[in-house]
Design an enzyme around this catalytic site. Structure first.
Site, PDB file in Angstrom:
ATOM      1  N   ASP A  12      94.650  44.463  40.326  1.00  0.00           N
ATOM      2  CA  ASP A  12      94.545  45.756  39.652  1.00  0.00           C
ATOM      3  C   ASP A  12      95.262  45.701  38.308  1.00  0.00           C
ATOM      4  OD1 ASP A  12      93.314  46.764  41.857  1.00  0.00           O
ATOM      5  OD2 ASP A  12      94.959  48.054  42.506  1.00  0.00           O
ATOM      6  N   MET A  65      97.675  60.652  41.961  1.00  0.00           N
ATOM      7  CA  MET A  65      96.591  60.897  40.996  1.00  0.00           C
ATOM      8  C   MET A  65      96.384  62.388  40.778  1.00  0.00           C
ATOM      9  SD  MET A  65      93.905  57.954  42.208  1.00  0.00           S
ATOM     10  CE  MET A  65      94.150  58.181  43.961  1.00  0.00           C
ATOM     11  N   LYS A  72      91.726  48.811  37.804  1.00  0.00           N
ATOM     12  CA  LYS A  72      91.389  50.192  38.110  1.00  0.00           C
ATOM     13  C   LYS A  72      92.518  51.020  37.562  1.00  0.00           C
ATOM     14  CE  LYS A  72      88.187  49.846  41.510  1.00  0.00           C
ATOM     15  NZ  LYS A  72      87.489  50.677  42.431  1.00  0.00           N
TER      16      LYS A  72
END
Ligand SMILES: C[S@@+](CC[C@H](N)C(=O)[O-])C[C@H]1O[C@@H](n2cnc3c(N)ncnc32)[C@H](O)[C@@H]1O
Length: 260
Positions: free
Chosen positions: A35, A169, A56
């Site tokens: 990642d 998030m 990502k």
């Protein structure tokens, strides 16, 4: 060859929060798919591996999941040790199940290696206990973010019911989070702490309340942010008061490599 794929947690950022198992696997890996948020010192442990960024990062370009799945399967047909290195713990908000399903379907053996998830690093950063006698006996991990074609789960109910809520998030949706939780009857004075870059030298925190959470929208965040909500957070001081031990310097990283 049919190799083995290891879905490995890289931890929240600081390279020395990696598990020894993860370090050993990185040292022996033929290829590592990683990642975007993985620390360079962590990647450096995989010194003989080909490294492929399948980054990502919220709001930035990311490699399509189906393509990553296919690359893992293809790599396992060419290499012995394939590492899929994910931030934090692979099984939390890391789309690990899609990769696991693809590997199972292709008959590729795999193992999951857990990592320290962001919420736990954030609690450590604050020096507060997530559970606390008489105050907090459960913790919910949730995200308000809904992926393509994915049904929305009732994350609001889960967080509203939890003694401690950890929201991943979510910082870009702070106002919507506050509205939704206030509408479920959470009180405006509920303590909330936003922790950015938990475990890293640039870690920052915002201590606020549910009623004031909307103000987070005005803050410029450069790194990942996790929100912790709950009465037990009232014990979190507004400023960092803990002694930070510098994480492994490069020379020490070499020692670690020798140890594994
Ligand atoms: C795609 S999710 C991956 C979570 C990861 N699997 C874990 O267990 O921590 C990315 C989100 O994790 C949180 N996050 C990851 N690293 C963090 C850190 N060092 N500090 C604060 N939040 C972090 C943020 O909410 C970020 O938007």
């Amino acid at each position: 060859v049919t190799g083995r794929v290891f879905l490995v947690g890289a931890g929240p950022g600081a390279p020395d929060l990696l598990t020894l198992r993860a370090a050993r696997l990185l040292a022996g890996a033929d290829i590592v798919f990683h990642d975007a948020l993985v620390h360079p010192d962590t990647l450096a442990l995989a010194d003989r591996a080909e490294k492929v960024a399948v980054g990502k990062r919220c709001g930035r370009h990311s490699t399509a999941q189906a393509f990553i799945n296919k690359r893992l399967v293809d790599a396992a047909r060419k290499h012995t040790v394939v590492v899929r290195l994910k931030g934090g713990d692979p099984t939390l908000f890391g789309r690990a199940q899609e990769e696991i399903d693809a590997l199972r379907a292709a008959g590729i053996p795999f193992e999951v290696v857990p990592g320290v998830t962001a919420a736990l690093a954030a609690a450590a950063e604050l020096g507060v206990s997530l559970t606390r006698r008489g105050v907090s006996r459960n913790v919910a991990f949730a995200t308000p973010r809904v992926g393509d074609g994915e049904a929305a789960s009732d994350w609001v109910a889960a967080i509203a019911a939890a003694d401690i809520g950890a929201i991943y998030m979510g910082v870009g949706e702070a106002a919507a989070i506050a509205d939704a939780l206030l509408a479920r009857g959470k009180r405006p004075s509920l303590p909330v702490v936003a922790v950015e870059n938990a475990s890293l030298p640039g870690a920052r925190r915002w201590t606020t309340t549910l009623g004031e959470l909307t103000r987070l929208a005005d803050e410029a965040f450069a790194g990942p942010v996790v929100l912790l909500l709950g009465e037990a957070l009232a014990a979190a001081p507004a400023d960092s008061d803990r002694v930070r031990t510098a994480f492994l310097e490069t020379a020490e990283a070499h020692l670690l490599r020798a140890a594994v």
